[in-house]
Design a protein around this motif. Sequence first.
Motif, short mmCIF file in Angstrom:
data_model
loop_
_atom_site.label_atom_id
_atom_site.label_comp_id
_atom_site.label_asym_id
_atom_site.label_seq_id
_atom_site.Cartn_x
_atom_site.Cartn_y
_atom_site.Cartn_z
N GLY A 26 0.83 -1.20 0.00
CA GLY A 26 0.00 0.00 0.00
C GLY A 26 0.87 1.24 0.00
N LYS A 27 0.47 2.24 0.77
CA LYS A 27 1.17 3.52 0.81
C LYS A 27 2.38 3.44 1.75
N THR A 28 3.34 2.63 1.37
CA THR A 28 4.48 2.37 2.25
C THR A 28 5.36 3.59 2.44
N PHE A 29 5.21 4.59 1.58
CA PHE A 29 6.00 5.81 1.73
C PHE A 29 5.62 6.58 3.00
N LEU A 30 4.47 6.24 3.57
CA LEU A 30 4.03 6.88 4.81
C LEU A 30 4.70 6.28 6.05
N ILE A 31 5.35 5.13 5.89
CA ILE A 31 5.88 4.44 7.06
C ILE A 31 7.09 5.18 7.62
N ASN A 32 7.03 5.47 8.92
CA ASN A 32 8.15 6.10 9.61
C ASN A 32 8.98 5.08 10.36
N SER A 33 8.32 4.13 10.98
CA SER A 33 9.02 3.06 11.67
C SER A 33 8.23 1.78 11.56
N MET A 34 8.96 0.67 11.68
CA MET A 34 8.31 -0.64 11.76
C MET A 34 8.76 -1.29 13.06
N SER A 75 11.88 -4.32 -0.63
CA SER A 75 10.70 -5.19 -0.60
C SER A 75 9.71 -4.77 0.47
N ASN A 76 10.01 -3.66 1.16
CA ASN A 76 9.11 -3.16 2.22
C ASN A 76 8.82 -4.25 3.25
N THR A 77 9.87 -4.92 3.66
CA THR A 77 9.74 -6.02 4.61
C THR A 77 10.62 -5.78 5.83
N ALA A 78 10.06 -6.03 6.98
CA ALA A 78 10.83 -5.98 8.22
C ALA A 78 10.99 -7.40 8.75
N ALA A 97 3.31 -0.87 11.96
CA ALA A 97 3.91 0.21 11.17
C ALA A 97 3.34 1.52 11.67
N ARG A 98 4.22 2.44 12.00
CA ARG A 98 3.78 3.78 12.41
C ARG A 98 3.92 4.70 11.21
N LEU A 99 2.80 5.24 10.81
CA LEU A 99 2.76 6.10 9.64
C LEU A 99 2.74 7.56 10.06
N VAL A 100 3.37 8.39 9.27
CA VAL A 100 3.22 9.84 9.41
C VAL A 100 2.31 10.28 8.28
N VAL A 101 1.14 10.80 8.63
CA VAL A 101 0.08 10.96 7.63
C VAL A 101 -0.12 12.40 7.15
N VAL A 103 1.73 16.77 7.15
CA VAL A 103 2.93 17.60 7.36
C VAL A 103 3.08 18.03 8.82
N GLU A 104 1.98 17.97 9.57
CA GLU A 104 2.07 18.31 10.98
C GLU A 104 2.66 17.18 11.81
N GLY A 105 2.85 16.03 11.19
CA GLY A 105 3.45 14.91 11.91
C GLY A 105 2.48 13.99 12.62
N ALA A 106 1.21 14.11 12.27
CA ALA A 106 0.24 13.21 12.90
C ALA A 106 0.57 11.76 12.52
N THR A 107 0.41 10.87 13.46
CA THR A 107 0.77 9.47 13.22
C THR A 107 -0.45 8.57 13.27
N LEU A 108 -0.28 7.43 12.64
CA LEU A 108 -1.33 6.42 12.60
C LEU A 108 -0.64 5.07 12.67
N ASP A 109 -1.17 4.19 13.49
CA ASP A 109 -0.61 2.85 13.62
C ASP A 109 -1.41 1.85 12.80
N ARG A 110 -0.69 1.00 12.09
CA ARG A 110 -1.30 -0.12 11.40
C ARG A 110 -0.72 -1.40 11.97
N TRP A 111 -1.56 -2.43 12.07
CA TRP A 111 -1.16 -3.68 12.71
C TRP A 111 -1.39 -4.88 11.81
N GLY A 112 -0.49 -5.85 11.92
CA GLY A 112 -0.75 -7.14 11.32
C GLY A 112 -1.65 -7.97 12.22
#
Length: 121
Positions: A26-34, A75-78, A97-101, A103-112
């Motif tokens: 998906g939008k892996t460019f949003l990922i800040n940390s895994m 491969s966008n794999t951790a 995956a913690r996303l930065v969504v 420009v203000e730096g708001a974050t969103l968590d996605r889970w497996g």
Amino acid sequence: QVQLVESGGGLVQAGGSLRLSCAASGKTFLINSMNWYRQSPGKQRELVAGITTGGITNYADSVKGRFTISRDDASNTAYLQMNMLKPEDTAAYYCNARLVVNVEGATLDRWGTGTLVTVSS
């Protein structure tokens, strides 16, 4: 936005090794940390290890020297390499995956959905 699929859990004897994988799509460019979390019955979910896009890692004290987190950006794999496993490592392991969504730096968590690791004594 981002989907995560874990693999690699299983049953292993104490002292053994396992490697967990977490493939992001998906939008892996949003990922800040895994990150890898784990949860065992009756306990809260805890952070095991994390890695930022810059390659900075952090570990729970209980796994330092035994576990190694890494990522393959192509491969966008951790990955979580787990060595010298102990029975107390038994848990469901979740990729995060913690996303930065914005420009203000708001974050969103996605889970497996999690993968089970069982370490027998």
